[in-house]
Design a protein around this motif. Sequence first.
Motif, PDB file in Angstrom:
ATOM      1  N   PHE A   8       0.841  -1.207   0.000  1.00 47.15           N
ATOM      2  CA  PHE A   8       0.000   0.000   0.000  1.00 47.15           C
ATOM      3  C   PHE A   8       0.873   1.253   0.000  1.00 47.15           C
ATOM      4  CE2 PHE A   8      -3.794  -2.468   1.677  1.00 47.15           C
ATOM      5  CZ  PHE A   8      -4.579  -2.209   0.570  1.00 47.15           C
ATOM      6  N   LEU A  11       2.198   1.977  -3.323  1.00 50.12           N
ATOM      7  CA  LEU A  11       1.174   2.453  -4.255  1.00 50.12           C
ATOM      8  C   LEU A  11       0.707   3.870  -3.929  1.00 50.12           C
ATOM      9  CD1 LEU A  11      -1.002  -0.773  -4.591  1.00 50.12           C
ATOM     10  CD2 LEU A  11       0.774   0.062  -6.142  1.00 50.12           C
ATOM     11  N   ALA A  12       1.079   4.355  -2.758  1.00 48.53           N
ATOM     12  CA  ALA A  12       0.601   5.664  -2.305  1.00 48.53           C
ATOM     13  C   ALA A  12       1.426   6.805  -2.874  1.00 48.53           C
ATOM     14  CB  ALA A  12       0.596   5.719  -0.780  1.00 48.53           C
ATOM     15  N   ALA A  72       2.841  -8.621 -10.713  1.00 51.37           N
ATOM     16  CA  ALA A  72       1.511  -8.208 -10.253  1.00 51.37           C
ATOM     17  C   ALA A  72       0.997  -8.986  -9.050  1.00 51.37           C
ATOM     18  CB  ALA A  72       0.507  -8.315 -11.398  1.00 51.37           C
ATOM     19  N   LEU A  75      -0.433  -7.083  -6.270  1.00 50.12           N
ATOM     20  CA  LEU A  75      -1.687  -6.423  -6.627  1.00 50.12           C
ATOM     21  C   LEU A  75      -2.867  -7.372  -6.456  1.00 50.12           C
ATOM     22  CD1 LEU A  75      -0.633  -4.375  -9.773  1.00 50.12           C
ATOM     23  CD2 LEU A  75      -0.855  -3.632  -7.399  1.00 50.12           C
ATOM     24  N   ARG A  76      -2.604  -8.651  -6.700  1.00 41.63           N
ATOM     25  CA  ARG A  76      -3.646  -9.643  -6.439  1.00 41.63           C
ATOM     26  C   ARG A  76      -3.992  -9.662  -4.947  1.00 41.63           C
ATOM     27  NH1 ARG A  76      -4.036 -14.186  -4.558  1.00 41.63           N
ATOM     28  NH2 ARG A  76      -1.802 -14.581  -4.378  1.00 41.63           N
ATOM     29  N   VAL A  82      -9.202  -5.944  -0.585  1.00 41.94           N
ATOM     30  CA  VAL A  82     -10.288  -4.983  -0.780  1.00 41.94           C
ATOM     31  C   VAL A  82     -11.602  -5.696  -1.094  1.00 41.94           C
ATOM     32  CG1 VAL A  82     -10.102  -4.514  -3.252  1.00 41.94           C
ATOM     33  CG2 VAL A  82     -10.696  -2.672  -1.696  1.00 41.94           C
ATOM     34  N   TRP A  89     -19.830  -1.434  -0.671  1.00 46.02           N
ATOM     35  CA  TRP A  89     -20.114  -0.444  -1.704  1.00 46.02           C
ATOM     36  C   TRP A  89     -21.108  -0.984  -2.747  1.00 46.02           C
ATOM     37  CZ3 TRP A  89     -14.938  -2.424  -1.914  1.00 46.02           C
ATOM     38  CH2 TRP A  89     -14.656  -3.165  -3.039  1.00 46.02           C
TER      39      TRP A  89
ATOM     40  N   PHE B   8      -4.502   5.203  -0.513  1.00 41.66           N
ATOM     41  CA  PHE B   8      -3.468   4.179  -0.358  1.00 41.66           C
ATOM     42  C   PHE B   8      -2.615   4.457   0.877  1.00 41.66           C
ATOM     43  CE2 PHE B   8      -3.787   2.968  -5.036  1.00 41.66           C
ATOM     44  CZ  PHE B   8      -4.175   1.676  -4.773  1.00 41.66           C
ATOM     45  N   LEU B  75     -12.754   2.572  -1.175  1.00 36.77           N
ATOM     46  CA  LEU B  75     -12.298   1.200  -1.395  1.00 36.77           C
ATOM     47  C   LEU B  75     -12.761   0.694  -2.757  1.00 36.77           C
ATOM     48  CD1 LEU B  75     -12.829  -0.374   2.140  1.00 36.77           C
ATOM     49  CD2 LEU B  75     -10.731   0.520   1.120  1.00 36.77           C
ATOM     50  N   ARG B  76     -13.914   1.163  -3.186  1.00 36.33           N
ATOM     51  CA  ARG B  76     -14.376   0.824  -4.526  1.00 36.33           C
ATOM     52  C   ARG B  76     -13.402   1.400  -5.565  1.00 36.33           C
ATOM     53  NH1 ARG B  76     -16.655   2.992  -8.325  1.00 36.33           N
ATOM     54  NH2 ARG B  76     -17.134   4.930  -7.229  1.00 36.33           N
ATOM     55  N   VAL B  78     -10.241   1.934  -5.110  1.00 36.66           N
ATOM     56  CA  VAL B  78      -9.059   1.072  -5.067  1.00 36.66           C
ATOM     57  C   VAL B  78      -9.300  -0.190  -5.884  1.00 36.66           C
ATOM     58  CG1 VAL B  78      -7.679  -0.434  -3.568  1.00 36.66           C
ATOM     59  CG2 VAL B  78      -8.158   1.925  -2.877  1.00 36.66           C
ATOM     60  N   ALA B  79     -10.478  -0.784  -5.686  1.00 34.41           N
ATOM     61  CA  ALA B  79     -10.813  -2.011  -6.414  1.00 34.41           C
ATOM     62  C   ALA B  79     -10.808  -1.746  -7.916  1.00 34.41           C
ATOM     63  CB  ALA B  79     -12.177  -2.531  -5.957  1.00 34.41           C
ATOM     64  N   TRP B  81      -9.134   0.585  -9.496  1.00 31.71           N
ATOM     65  CA  TRP B  81      -7.759   0.808  -9.959  1.00 31.71           C
ATOM     66  C   TRP B  81      -7.042  -0.522 -10.130  1.00 31.71           C
ATOM     67  CZ3 TRP B  81      -2.947  -0.400  -8.081  1.00 31.71           C
ATOM     68  CH2 TRP B  81      -1.866   0.186  -8.746  1.00 31.71           C
ATOM     69  N   VAL B  82      -7.091  -1.357  -9.123  1.00 32.89           N
ATOM     70  CA  VAL B  82      -6.330  -2.600  -9.163  1.00 32.89           C
ATOM     71  C   VAL B  82      -6.901  -3.557 -10.207  1.00 32.89           C
ATOM     72  CG1 VAL B  82      -7.534  -3.997  -7.427  1.00 32.89           C
ATOM     73  CG2 VAL B  82      -5.056  -4.153  -7.636  1.00 32.89           C
ATOM     74  N   TYR B  85      -5.194  -4.136 -13.498  1.00 40.07           N
ATOM     75  CA  TYR B  85      -4.005  -4.986 -13.582  1.00 40.07           C
ATOM     76  C   TYR B  85      -4.350  -6.459 -13.445  1.00 40.07           C
ATOM     77  CZ  TYR B  85      -1.304  -0.708 -13.188  1.00 40.07           C
ATOM     78  OH  TYR B  85      -0.771   0.525 -13.428  1.00 40.07           O
ATOM     79  N   ARG B  87      -5.417  -8.691 -15.390  1.00 43.99           N
ATOM     80  CA  ARG B  87      -4.921  -9.614 -16.421  1.00 43.99           C
ATOM     81  C   ARG B  87      -3.486 -10.053 -16.159  1.00 43.99           C
ATOM     82  NH1 ARG B  87      -2.331  -6.221 -20.711  1.00 43.99           N
ATOM     83  NH2 ARG B  87      -2.369  -4.075 -19.922  1.00 43.99           N
ATOM     84  N   PHE B  88      -2.769  -9.308 -15.310  1.00 42.59           N
ATOM     85  CA  PHE B  88      -1.366  -9.658 -15.083  1.00 42.59           C
ATOM     86  C   PHE B  88      -1.197 -10.765 -14.050  1.00 42.59           C
ATOM     87  CE2 PHE B  88      -1.002  -5.417 -16.860  1.00 42.59           C
ATOM     88  CZ  PHE B  88      -0.071  -5.658 -17.844  1.00 42.59           C
ATOM     89  N   TRP B  89      -2.242 -10.979 -13.248  1.00 42.28           N
ATOM     90  CA  TRP B  89      -2.108 -12.109 -12.331  1.00 42.28           C
ATOM     91  C   TRP B  89      -3.066 -13.245 -12.697  1.00 42.28           C
ATOM     92  CZ3 TRP B  89      -4.402  -7.631 -10.032  1.00 42.28           C
ATOM     93  CH2 TRP B  89      -5.725  -7.773  -9.619  1.00 42.28           C
TER      94      TRP B  89
END
Lengths: 108, 108
Positions: A8, A11-12, A72, A75-76, A82, A89, B8, B75-76, B78-79, B81-82, B85, B87-89
């Motif tokens: 985190f 990423l900040a 990544a 990021l997973r 989250v 939400w 973050f 948090l939404r 954040v979700a 944004w992440v 990515y 597809r990378f994991w």
Amino acid sequence: MDRLSEVFAALADPTRRAILARLADGEATVNQIAEPFPISLQAVSKHLKVLERAGLISRGREAQWRPCRLDAEPLREVADWVAGYQRFWEQRYDTLGEYLRQLQQPET
Amino acid sequence: MDRLSEVFAALADPTRRAILARLADGEATVNQIAEPFPISLQAVSKHLKVLERAGLISRGREAQWRPCRLDAEPLREVADWVAGYQRFWEQRYDTLGEYLRQLQQPET
DNA sequence: TGGTTGATTAACCTACAGGTTGAATATGGC
DNA sequence: GCCATATTCAACCTGTAGGTTAATCAACCA
């Protein structure tokens, strides 16, 4: 510092997120990564070290270049963390509290 | 500081994430929130201010208590944004690069 | 071997994060 | 009005984040 906090914290920073976005398009050397930013190469090098310690990038060694690539997996972990709050939400569930709150609101 | 960086940064602290986890079970006063932590009440108050500025909690006013409640909208973000990515994991996509890399690897 | 390019390390500066203690500010009960 | 409770504000300390410039390390080139 625990792993998630380190991710985190990495990423900040908008510069570091921009670096990740750049690496999403493919590997890049430090100079290529630094090019669009108005800061020194050394500062970018520090950002890369932060990303590397967080496990978000890894670096190869090709002659005098250090190609960086996105990693990544952390990021997973962020996505997993989250996701535990997703229900907060997504309004599809109705709690009693929600119901009462709606009752209290005159049709605005 | 941009919004996402602020969120973050707020999440980059285990105490603050624990506070969010507590609030996922429902509203709580500052004293109730602070109870499990080995730090002073004032330190917790600071953490709450950080969470509030990041939009992660909001506070009511009930007599001398300030009940805190979770506000998951950031948090939404954040979700979202992440998710860019994801597809990378997730290994399900096959890019040309992946294909070539697999060709280069003798069956290990 | 010596110069050039790519990148890191070192030393330094300023700002802020996260903690402390002590004082101040509500609010309710008597 | 006064005291207790809940919370915040203020002042302070220490460590670290993010930036700088200067120096160093590593690899290629001629």
